[in-house]
Design a protein around this motif. Structure first.
Motif, PDB file in Angstrom:
ATOM      1  N   ALA A 176       0.835  -1.201   0.000  1.00 21.68           N
ATOM      2  CA  ALA A 176       0.000   0.000   0.000  1.00 21.68           C
ATOM      3  C   ALA A 176       0.868   1.247   0.000  1.00 21.68           C
ATOM      4  O   ALA A 176       1.999   1.248   0.490  1.00 21.68           O
ATOM      5  CB  ALA A 176      -0.924   0.012   1.217  1.00 21.68           C
ATOM      6  N   CYS A 177       0.329   2.310  -0.568  1.00 24.05           N
ATOM      7  CA  CYS A 177       0.948   3.629  -0.502  1.00 24.05           C
ATOM      8  C   CYS A 177      -0.148   4.648  -0.794  1.00 24.05           C
ATOM      9  O   CYS A 177      -1.295   4.285  -1.080  1.00 24.05           O
ATOM     10  CB  CYS A 177       2.109   3.768  -1.502  1.00 24.05           C
ATOM     11  N   SER A 178       0.202   5.922  -0.717  1.00 25.72           N
ATOM     12  CA  SER A 178      -0.734   6.981  -1.100  1.00 25.72           C
ATOM     13  C   SER A 178      -0.069   7.895  -2.105  1.00 25.72           C
ATOM     14  O   SER A 178       1.099   8.264  -1.956  1.00 25.72           O
ATOM     15  CB  SER A 178      -1.164   7.788   0.128  1.00 25.72           C
ATOM     16  N   MET A 179      -0.832   8.267  -3.133  1.00 22.77           N
ATOM     17  CA  MET A 179      -0.410   9.299  -4.075  1.00 22.77           C
ATOM     18  C   MET A 179      -1.330  10.511  -3.902  1.00 22.77           C
ATOM     19  O   MET A 179      -1.652  11.203  -4.856  1.00 22.77           O
ATOM     20  CB  MET A 179      -0.472   8.769  -5.510  1.00 22.77           C
ATOM     21  N   GLY A 180      -1.728  10.741  -2.647  1.00 24.30           N
ATOM     22  CA  GLY A 180      -2.782  11.707  -2.355  1.00 24.30           C
ATOM     23  C   GLY A 180      -4.097  11.002  -2.190  1.00 24.30           C
ATOM     24  O   GLY A 180      -4.997  11.474  -1.495  1.00 24.30           O
ATOM     25  N   ASN A 181      -4.237   9.847  -2.809  1.00 25.58           N
ATOM     26  CA  ASN A 181      -5.343   8.926  -2.600  1.00 25.58           C
ATOM     27  C   ASN A 181      -4.747   7.540  -2.338  1.00 25.58           C
ATOM     28  O   ASN A 181      -3.621   7.250  -2.744  1.00 25.58           O
ATOM     29  CB  ASN A 181      -6.316   8.916  -3.784  1.00 25.58           C
ATOM     30  N   PRO A 182      -5.443   6.654  -1.618  1.00 27.52           N
ATOM     31  CA  PRO A 182      -4.867   5.375  -1.207  1.00 27.52           C
ATOM     32  C   PRO A 182      -4.812   4.361  -2.342  1.00 27.52           C
ATOM     33  O   PRO A 182      -5.713   4.298  -3.191  1.00 27.52           O
ATOM     34  CB  PRO A 182      -5.798   4.903  -0.088  1.00 27.52           C
ATOM     35  N   HIS A 183      -3.744   3.544  -2.325  1.00 23.80           N
ATOM     36  CA  HIS A 183      -3.535   2.518  -3.347  1.00 23.80           C
ATOM     37  C   HIS A 183      -3.115   1.214  -2.694  1.00 23.80           C
ATOM     38  O   HIS A 183      -2.274   1.206  -1.789  1.00 23.80           O
ATOM     39  CB  HIS A 183      -2.464   2.966  -4.345  1.00 23.80           C
ATOM     40  N   CYS A 184      -3.682   0.127  -3.172  1.00 24.19           N
ATOM     41  CA  CYS A 184      -3.394  -1.220  -2.687  1.00 24.19           C
ATOM     42  C   CYS A 184      -3.047  -2.082  -3.895  1.00 24.19           C
ATOM     43  O   CYS A 184      -3.871  -2.221  -4.808  1.00 24.19           O
ATOM     44  CB  CYS A 184      -4.610  -1.769  -1.946  1.00 24.19           C
ATOM     45  N   THR A 185      -1.840  -2.660  -3.913  1.00 25.62           N
ATOM     46  CA  THR A 185      -1.321  -3.341  -5.101  1.00 25.62           C
ATOM     47  C   THR A 185      -1.079  -4.815  -4.838  1.00 25.62           C
ATOM     48  O   THR A 185      -0.297  -5.176  -3.953  1.00 25.62           O
ATOM     49  CB  THR A 185      -0.005  -2.690  -5.561  1.00 25.62           C
ATOM     50  N   PHE A 186      -1.722  -5.658  -5.638  1.00 25.11           N
ATOM     51  CA  PHE A 186      -1.492  -7.104  -5.616  1.00 25.11           C
ATOM     52  C   PHE A 186      -0.605  -7.478  -6.802  1.00 25.11           C
ATOM     53  O   PHE A 186      -0.859  -7.045  -7.932  1.00 25.11           O
ATOM     54  CB  PHE A 186      -2.815  -7.866  -5.736  1.00 25.11           C
ATOM     55  N   PHE A 187       0.398  -8.307  -6.557  1.00 24.37           N
ATOM     56  CA  PHE A 187       1.266  -8.795  -7.621  1.00 24.37           C
ATOM     57  C   PHE A 187       0.885 -10.238  -7.917  1.00 24.37           C
ATOM     58  O   PHE A 187       0.886 -11.089  -7.020  1.00 24.37           O
ATOM     59  CB  PHE A 187       2.735  -8.673  -7.202  1.00 24.37           C
ATOM     60  N   VAL A 188       0.522 -10.493  -9.182  1.00 20.34           N
ATOM     61  CA  VAL A 188      -0.056 -11.781  -9.561  1.00 20.34           C
ATOM     62  C   VAL A 188       0.748 -12.404 -10.702  1.00 20.34           C
ATOM     63  O   VAL A 188       1.449 -11.705 -11.445  1.00 20.34           O
ATOM     64  CB  VAL A 188      -1.536 -11.627  -9.976  1.00 20.34           C
ATOM     65  N   GLU A 189       0.640 -13.711 -10.821  1.00 21.39           N
ATOM     66  CA  GLU A 189       1.351 -14.432 -11.888  1.00 21.39           C
ATOM     67  C   GLU A 189       0.683 -14.261 -13.238  1.00 21.39           C
ATOM     68  O   GLU A 189       1.341 -14.131 -14.265  1.00 21.39           O
ATOM     69  CB  GLU A 189       1.443 -15.922 -11.529  1.00 21.39           C
ATOM     70  N   ASP A 190      -0.654 -14.265 -13.250  1.00 24.66           N
ATOM     71  CA  ASP A 190      -1.398 -14.213 -14.510  1.00 24.66           C
ATOM     72  C   ASP A 190      -2.580 -13.271 -14.337  1.00 24.66           C
ATOM     73  O   ASP A 190      -3.592 -13.630 -13.738  1.00 24.66           O
ATOM     74  CB  ASP A 190      -1.881 -15.609 -14.901  1.00 24.66           C
ATOM     75  N   VAL A 234      -7.599  -0.287  -5.981  1.00 20.63           N
ATOM     76  CA  VAL A 234      -7.033  -1.634  -5.949  1.00 20.63           C
ATOM     77  C   VAL A 234      -6.387  -1.919  -7.302  1.00 20.63           C
ATOM     78  O   VAL A 234      -7.012  -1.722  -8.355  1.00 20.63           O
ATOM     79  CB  VAL A 234      -8.119  -2.692  -5.657  1.00 20.63           C
ATOM     80  N   HIS A 235      -5.130  -2.391  -7.271  1.00 17.75           N
ATOM     81  CA  HIS A 235      -4.423  -2.728  -8.506  1.00 17.75           C
ATOM     82  C   HIS A 235      -4.075  -4.211  -8.528  1.00 17.75           C
ATOM     83  O   HIS A 235      -3.747  -4.785  -7.493  1.00 17.75           O
ATOM     84  CB  HIS A 235      -3.082  -1.985  -8.636  1.00 17.75           C
ATOM     85  N   PHE A 236      -4.085  -4.765  -9.720  1.00 15.91           N
ATOM     86  CA  PHE A 236      -3.569  -6.113  -9.942  1.00 15.91           C
ATOM     87  C   PHE A 236      -2.476  -5.993 -10.989  1.00 15.91           C
ATOM     88  O   PHE A 236      -2.729  -5.518 -12.103  1.00 15.91           O
ATOM     89  CB  PHE A 236      -4.680  -7.056 -10.391  1.00 15.91           C
ATOM     90  N   VAL A 237      -1.258  -6.413 -10.625  1.00 15.98           N
ATOM     91  CA  VAL A 237      -0.080  -6.185 -11.459  1.00 15.98           C
ATOM     92  C   VAL A 237       0.576  -7.516 -11.817  1.00 15.98           C
ATOM     93  O   VAL A 237       0.850  -8.341 -10.942  1.00 15.98           O
ATOM     94  CB  VAL A 237       0.949  -5.303 -10.725  1.00 15.98           C
ATOM     95  N   GLN A 238       0.825  -7.698 -13.100  1.00 21.05           N
ATOM     96  CA  GLN A 238       1.679  -8.781 -13.570  1.00 21.05           C
ATOM     97  C   GLN A 238       2.982  -8.162 -14.056  1.00 21.05           C
ATOM     98  O   GLN A 238       2.984  -7.315 -14.958  1.00 21.05           O
ATOM     99  CB  GLN A 238       1.016  -9.561 -14.705  1.00 21.05           C
ATOM    100  N   VAL A 239       4.083  -8.529 -13.438  1.00 18.39           N
ATOM    101  CA  VAL A 239       5.389  -8.007 -13.831  1.00 18.39           C
ATOM    102  C   VAL A 239       5.858  -8.774 -15.067  1.00 18.39           C
ATOM    103  O   VAL A 239       6.091  -9.986 -15.006  1.00 18.39           O
ATOM    104  CB  VAL A 239       6.406  -8.138 -12.686  1.00 18.39           C
ATOM    105  N   LEU A 240       5.984  -8.060 -16.186  1.00 17.78           N
ATOM    106  CA  LEU A 240       6.454  -8.685 -17.427  1.00 17.78           C
ATOM    107  C   LEU A 240       7.970  -8.766 -17.444  1.00 17.78           C
ATOM    108  O   LEU A 240       8.538  -9.763 -17.866  1.00 17.78           O
ATOM    109  CB  LEU A 240       5.942  -7.886 -18.629  1.00 17.78           C
ATOM    110  N   ASP A 241       8.616  -7.713 -17.029  1.00 12.79           N
ATOM    111  CA  ASP A 241      10.048  -7.671 -16.738  1.00 12.79           C
ATOM    112  C   ASP A 241      10.267  -6.437 -15.871  1.00 12.79           C
ATOM    113  O   ASP A 241       9.303  -5.783 -15.478  1.00 12.79           O
ATOM    114  CB  ASP A 241      10.913  -7.654 -18.018  1.00 12.79           C
ATOM    115  N   ARG A 242      11.498  -6.102 -15.575  1.00  8.44           N
ATOM    116  CA  ARG A 242      11.752  -5.038 -14.608  1.00  8.44           C
ATOM    117  C   ARG A 242      11.378  -3.649 -15.123  1.00  8.44           C
ATOM    118  O   ARG A 242      11.322  -2.690 -14.355  1.00  8.44           O
ATOM    119  CB  ARG A 242      13.221  -5.055 -14.175  1.00  8.44           C
TER     120      ARG A 242
END
Length: 269
Positions: free
Chosen positions: A145-159, A184-192
């Motif tokens: 979690a972090c805030s950019m002035g508004n709250p953000h919650c980030t999940f890192f997923v495989e697919d 709420v975010h769902f993130v798949q890391v493709l590369d760095r």
């Protein structure tokens, strides 16, 4: 009441701009809901109201389509900057939002950058309901979690294709750990240097993109050690670039484009 407006989008993240410089501000929660209805209003992910400001080119107030205010919107900030830079014939402008004074510049390819300010990483600033390490929250999936002035919650997923954002997002938005609710975010890391992002937006549902959510997702990925300091974020509506050195402001860059302009009628007072 009638109101002139301009509608723009940033890779599908659509917003309307109502310029009230030199005039009163008629926007209330009821008016924002009316304008935000995609069947009986204009429809938008965010509404930006442009107001006079003593220490910047303008002040911007933001609204969600459900009539709730929001503190930050990277897409609409860049849209307002694009219009005011055209108006003044400059390639740089300073705007005031709830994030403070934000510097925007025009860069190659008709893109606009905004320095969104430094992220808030402490639990109380997000805010969370209790003292916790914001890099790993005690929620299934261990989001950050972090805030950019508004709250953000980030999940890192495989697919990311396997994630039902519409089903998961509403409950996570109002999770008890987030007293002000959360994006709420769902993130798949493709590369760095590349991620795929899908979003449930606080007060708005599933957008094609979101500037502040792109920033929050990249910040949390860098904090986890998963990403470099410059990342291309691939949203449903297109690609934006986010840069963060781990300490200073977060730089958001991408295209903004006009869609239409006109006057809306029968707005409640």
């Amino acid at each position: 009441m009638t109101l002139p407006f301009v509608k723009m989008h940033a890779h599908g993240d659509d917003f309307i701009i109502i310029d009230r410089r030199g005039q009163d501000d008629p926007i209330t929660a009821q008016v924002a809901r009316c304008l935000g209805n995609r069947h009986t209003g204009i429809g938008f992910n965010q509404l930006a109201v442009v107001l006079d400001c003593a220490d910047a080119a303008a002040r911007i107030k933001f609204w969600n389509p459900n009539g709730t205010p929001l503190e930050a919107c990277g897409s609409a900030t860049r849209g307002v900057a694009d219009r005011l830079m055209q108006e003044t014939g400059t390639d740089s402008i300073v705007l005031r939002t709830e994030r403070g004074l934000l510097t925007c510049v025009r860069v190659a390819g008709q893109r606009v950058s905004v320095n969104m300010g430094a992220p808030s990483l402490d639990w109380a600033a997000v805010p969370l309901a209790e003292p916790l390490d914001t890099r790993t929250l005690p929620i299934s999936g261990s989001p950050a979690a972090c805030s950019m002035g508004n709250p953000h919650c980030t999940f890192f997923v495989e697919d990311i294709a396997a994630v039902d954002v519409e089903a998961l997002g509403p409950a996570l938005e109002v999770h008890p750990l987030f007293p002000a609710r959360t994006n709420v975010h769902f993130v798949q890391v493709l590369d760095r240097r590349h991620i795929r992002l899908r979003i449930w937006e606080r007060g708005g549902g599933v957008p094609l993109g979101s500037g502040s959510c792109c920033c929050g997702a990249v910040v949390n990925g860098i904090r986890r050690g998963l990403l470099d300091d410059t990342v291309e974020v691939h949203c449903d509506g297109g690609t934006l670039t986010v840069q963060w050195d781990g300490q200073g402001g977060v730089l958001l860059t991408g295209r903004v484009e006009p869609i239409m302009q006109g006057t809306v009628y029968a707005i409640p007072v």
